[in-house]
Design a protein around this motif. Structure first.
Motif, PDB file in Angstrom:
ATOM      1  N   SER A   1       3.380  -0.775   1.186  1.00 26.92           N
ATOM      2  CA  SER A   1       3.877   0.554   1.511  1.00 26.92           C
ATOM      3  C   SER A   1       4.655   0.532   2.822  1.00 26.92           C
ATOM      4  O   SER A   1       5.712   1.166   2.955  1.00 26.92           O
ATOM      5  CB  SER A   1       2.702   1.537   1.609  1.00 26.92           C
ATOM      6  N   MET A   2       4.141  -0.246   3.790  1.00 28.77           N
ATOM      7  CA  MET A   2       4.841  -0.355   5.078  1.00 28.77           C
ATOM      8  C   MET A   2       6.188  -1.051   4.920  1.00 28.77           C
ATOM      9  O   MET A   2       7.181  -0.659   5.558  1.00 28.77           O
ATOM     10  CB  MET A   2       3.965  -1.131   6.065  1.00 28.77           C
ATOM     11  N   VAL A   3       6.256  -2.070   4.075  1.00 28.36           N
ATOM     12  CA  VAL A   3       7.543  -2.743   3.828  1.00 28.36           C
ATOM     13  C   VAL A   3       8.565  -1.742   3.293  1.00 28.36           C
ATOM     14  O   VAL A   3       9.717  -1.701   3.733  1.00 28.36           O
ATOM     15  CB  VAL A   3       7.370  -3.912   2.839  1.00 28.36           C
ATOM     16  N   ARG A   4       8.140  -0.931   2.323  1.00 27.53           N
ATOM     17  CA  ARG A   4       9.048   0.075   1.765  1.00 27.53           C
ATOM     18  C   ARG A   4       9.489   1.067   2.844  1.00 27.53           C
ATOM     19  O   ARG A   4      10.642   1.520   2.849  1.00 27.53           O
ATOM     20  CB  ARG A   4       8.364   0.803   0.611  1.00 27.53           C
TER      21      ARG A   4
ATOM     22  N   TYR B   1      -1.207   6.055  -1.661  1.00 31.21           N
ATOM     23  CA  TYR B   1      -2.374   6.633  -2.331  1.00 31.21           C
ATOM     24  C   TYR B   1      -3.260   5.556  -2.955  1.00 31.21           C
ATOM     25  O   TYR B   1      -4.494   5.622  -2.893  1.00 31.21           O
ATOM     26  CB  TYR B   1      -1.927   7.628  -3.394  1.00 31.21           C
ATOM     27  N   ARG B   2      -2.630   4.548  -3.562  1.00 33.88           N
ATOM     28  CA  ARG B   2      -3.420   3.478  -4.177  1.00 33.88           C
ATOM     29  C   ARG B   2      -4.212   2.707  -3.126  1.00 33.88           C
ATOM     30  O   ARG B   2      -5.373   2.337  -3.346  1.00 33.88           O
ATOM     31  CB  ARG B   2      -2.499   2.523  -4.932  1.00 33.88           C
ATOM     32  N   ALA B   3      -3.609   2.495  -1.966  1.00 39.70           N
ATOM     33  CA  ALA B   3      -4.280   1.739  -0.902  1.00 39.70           C
ATOM     34  C   ALA B   3      -5.509   2.481  -0.396  1.00 39.70           C
ATOM     35  O   ALA B   3      -6.581   1.888  -0.213  1.00 39.70           O
ATOM     36  CB  ALA B   3      -3.311   1.479   0.246  1.00 39.70           C
ATOM     37  N   ILE B   4      -5.382   3.779  -0.175  1.00 43.78           N
ATOM     38  CA  ILE B   4      -6.514   4.536   0.355  1.00 43.78           C
ATOM     39  C   ILE B   4      -7.616   4.686  -0.678  1.00 43.78           C
ATOM     40  O   ILE B   4      -8.801   4.735  -0.356  1.00 43.78           O
ATOM     41  CB  ILE B   4      -6.057   5.913   0.890  1.00 43.78           C
ATOM     42  N   GLU B   5      -7.247   4.734  -1.962  1.00 47.59           N
ATOM     43  CA  GLU B   5      -8.269   4.787  -3.015  1.00 47.59           C
ATOM     44  C   GLU B   5      -9.067   3.490  -3.064  1.00 47.59           C
ATOM     45  O   GLU B   5     -10.285   3.498  -3.264  1.00 47.59           O
ATOM     46  CB  GLU B   5      -7.604   5.032  -4.372  1.00 47.59           C
ATOM     47  N   ASP B   6      -8.377   2.356  -2.873  1.00 51.13           N
ATOM     48  CA  ASP B   6      -9.039   1.055  -2.948  1.00 51.13           C
ATOM     49  C   ASP B   6      -9.841   0.716  -1.691  1.00 51.13           C
ATOM     50  O   ASP B   6     -10.881   0.059  -1.785  1.00 51.13           O
ATOM     51  CB  ASP B   6      -8.005  -0.059  -3.185  1.00 51.13           C
ATOM     52  N   SER B   7      -9.361   1.138  -0.520  1.00 54.70           N
ATOM     53  CA  SER B   7      -9.957   0.685   0.749  1.00 54.70           C
ATOM     54  C   SER B   7     -10.003   1.818   1.764  1.00 54.70           C
ATOM     55  O   SER B   7      -9.473   1.702   2.863  1.00 54.70           O
ATOM     56  CB  SER B   7      -9.162  -0.503   1.309  1.00 54.70           C
TER      57      SER B   7
END
Length: 532
Positions: free
Chosen positions: A327-330, A354-360
């Motif tokens: 996400s940061m790269v984008r 959103y996917r990152a916060i759901e996973d971790s």
């Protein structure tokens, strides 16, 4: 490169099969003849000395009889190849197949997908030497198949231990060791292993040991920190540092936070060199580490490569931190105007967020990274601030967390708090190989805080660490012009023209979309006109 098109295909996975390019079966009859072909097909360069072949197929015969048997087998092979008998080469000393005109499934097609595949299924040449060779070849294939098969990422095991001459010191050492372990576990899949007396004696052996030994001195304490790879005993990091007050450890005072961040970063950087490369955690760590070097160059192709590397890392080990970095790269690509479809970049950054916060969701590094995306891509200043505060609260020794808090303060308009948080982030990350990330961020915040000289110092530090950094040179160009250092400004403009195709002074001054928003908002681009 092949001199001519392959004429024969040999399949050794499953039963031995030989086929011409036209689809005709050329499989020789007789177990000995098939075994001879298999020995050649699986040999280096498809060549072996005659005596070696005789020992494998006629080990119980005398030399003369074994040699005669080999000649007869070669004659049968040539006969089975028919018009293609030229692929079999033989002289007085050796026998070979022409590799330019033969394909072998195991050599040219790679490993099979089915772990149950057997090499040379059903082939029995009735010789103990051949049976031993075949057993070893089959075992090697199974080893390669096992290594290539997807494995579940179980995580790296970190033992955190401490020692001290007094009970309070032991507690502080334990806190410090666990802080380092937690910083490692934020960036890769890892578990900290407790060192308690009532735990079972047969616990799994740790991959890493983080030791913090405290010694009392006349003016406080000294702590010796050591990171060790347990299976090999290799020291990945060690440092002796003074600690003025033990309470500094609890409060993550700047020097302590810097020690924690430095130790974790150094250990992570060396992990791919010592961990078993077949482990998903090891390969994912190596890929993500390489992606950071690519990412923080801010170059178009390097950022594309960084995204690809992070995608591979997440496929190996579904850790949400790799989604957060993606996400940061984008976001960097979006802000630096490096791709044409900016709206697609924004949407993907948000989706990855959103996917990152759901996973971790409990990972402080993930919270820090997605705070930036939440504030910039989604224009959600309150959400960005909440995530940044949670990140700092969870890990006060994280330079990433403090940087996210600085940027969240900026979104709220509190430039003083932003400057202080950014200065702390930069101090903690002082030894990082990616310190230009914090230097450049501090440069921009210093500009917003009306501190041009601090901005120049930070911008120059970023340019030294990353000489091809476009953001650093863009801001230094304006800052030098503002400070009356027109010679330096001109030199910087010339550097920009080399590293940024199409750059012009007119562009940075007059193009509203050019990525120097803080300089433009503060009215600091006008002095550049003196160079036009």
């Amino acid at each position: 490169m092949r001199d001519s098109a392959p004429m024969i295909r040999i399949s050794v996975l499953g039963p031995l099969r030989v086929q011409s390019a036209e689809g005709l079966s050329l499989t020789p009859k007789g177990a000995k003849n098939q075994a001879l072909l298999a020995l050649l097909a699986l040999s280096p360069d498809m060549s072996r000395p005659r005596r070696w072949l005789e020992d494998k197929l006629w080990s119980q015969f005398g030399p003369e009889q074994a040699s005669a048997n080999l000649r007869q087998a070669l004659s049968k092979l040539r006969g089975s190849f028919g018009a293609h008998d030229g692929v079999l080469l033989a002289d007085r000393n050796s026998v070979a197949l022409d590799p330019s005109r033969i394909t072998v499934d195991l050599r040219d097609d790679g490993l099979p997908g089915d772990l149950r595949t057997e090499l040379l299924e059903g082939l029995d040449a009735r010789d103990p030497e051949f049976e031993e060779w075949l057993r070893m070849e089959r075992a090697d294939l199974q080893t390669r198949l096992s290594r290539a098969a997807p494995q579940e990422a179980k995580g790296i095991l970190i033992a955190c231990r401490s020692s001290a001459s007094d009970g309070n010191g032991r507690i502080m050492g334990d806190v410090l060791a666990n802080q380092i372990g937690e910083n490692i576990a934020e960036q890769i899949r890892a578990w900290r292993q407790a060192n308690e007396p009532d735990l079972p004696a047969d616990l799994p052996v740790s991959d890493l040991s983080i030791g913090c030994d405290l010694v009392q001195t006349d003016d406080g304490h000294k702590v010796f920190v050591k990171g060790l790879h347990m299976p090999t005993g290799r020291i990945l990091y060690s440092k002796l540092q003074s600690v003025g007050r033990l309470d500094d450890i609890l409060g993550a005072e700047d020097s302590i936070a810097r020690l924690v961040f430095e130790a974790a970063d150094c250990i992570i950087g060396k992990l791919p060199q010592v961990l078993d490369s077949s482990r998903p955690e090891s390969r994912a760590t190596a890929l993500s580490r390489l992606s950071m070097y690519r990412m923080f160059s801010f170059e178009r192709d390097a950022l594309r490569e960084a995204y690809s590397l992070l995608k591979q890392a997440h496929e190996l080990d579904g850790n949400g931190v790799y989604l957060a970095w993606s996400s940061m790269v984008r976001m960097i690509q979006l802000m630096e105007l490096l791709e044409d479809d900016r709206e697609a970049l924004r949407e993907e950054a948000i989706a990855l967020n959103y996917r990152a916060i759901e996973d971790s969701q409990d990972n402080a590094l993930v919270q820090a990274l997605i705070s930036k995306v939440r504030g910039t891509a989604q224009r959600d200043a309150a959400g960005a601030y909440e995530l940044a505060e949670r990140a700092v609260g969870r890990n006060a020794a994280s330079a990433f967390a403090w940087k996210s808090l600085a940027e969240a303060h900026m979104l709220k308009g509190d430039v003083t708090a932003a400057f202080d948080a950014s200065a702390r982030a930069r101090a903690i990350a002082h030894s990082s190989p990616f310190r230009q990330w914090w230097d450049m961020g501090h440069c921009i915040i210093a500009i917003a805080s009306n501190r041009p000289h601090e901005a120049i110092e930070a911008g120059e530090a970023a340019a030294r660490a990353a000489p091809l950094s476009r953001p650093a040179h863009r801001h230094l160009l304006a800052l030098y012009a503002l400070d009356g250092q027109l010679d330096k400004a001109q030199d910087t403009a010339e550097k920009l023209a080399k590293i940024e195709p199409g750059f012009t002074l007119d562009q940075i001054v007059n193009d509203e979309s050019y990525p120097v928003r803080t300089l433009r908002n503060k009215g600091l681009l006008e002095p550049i006109r003196a160079l036009l």
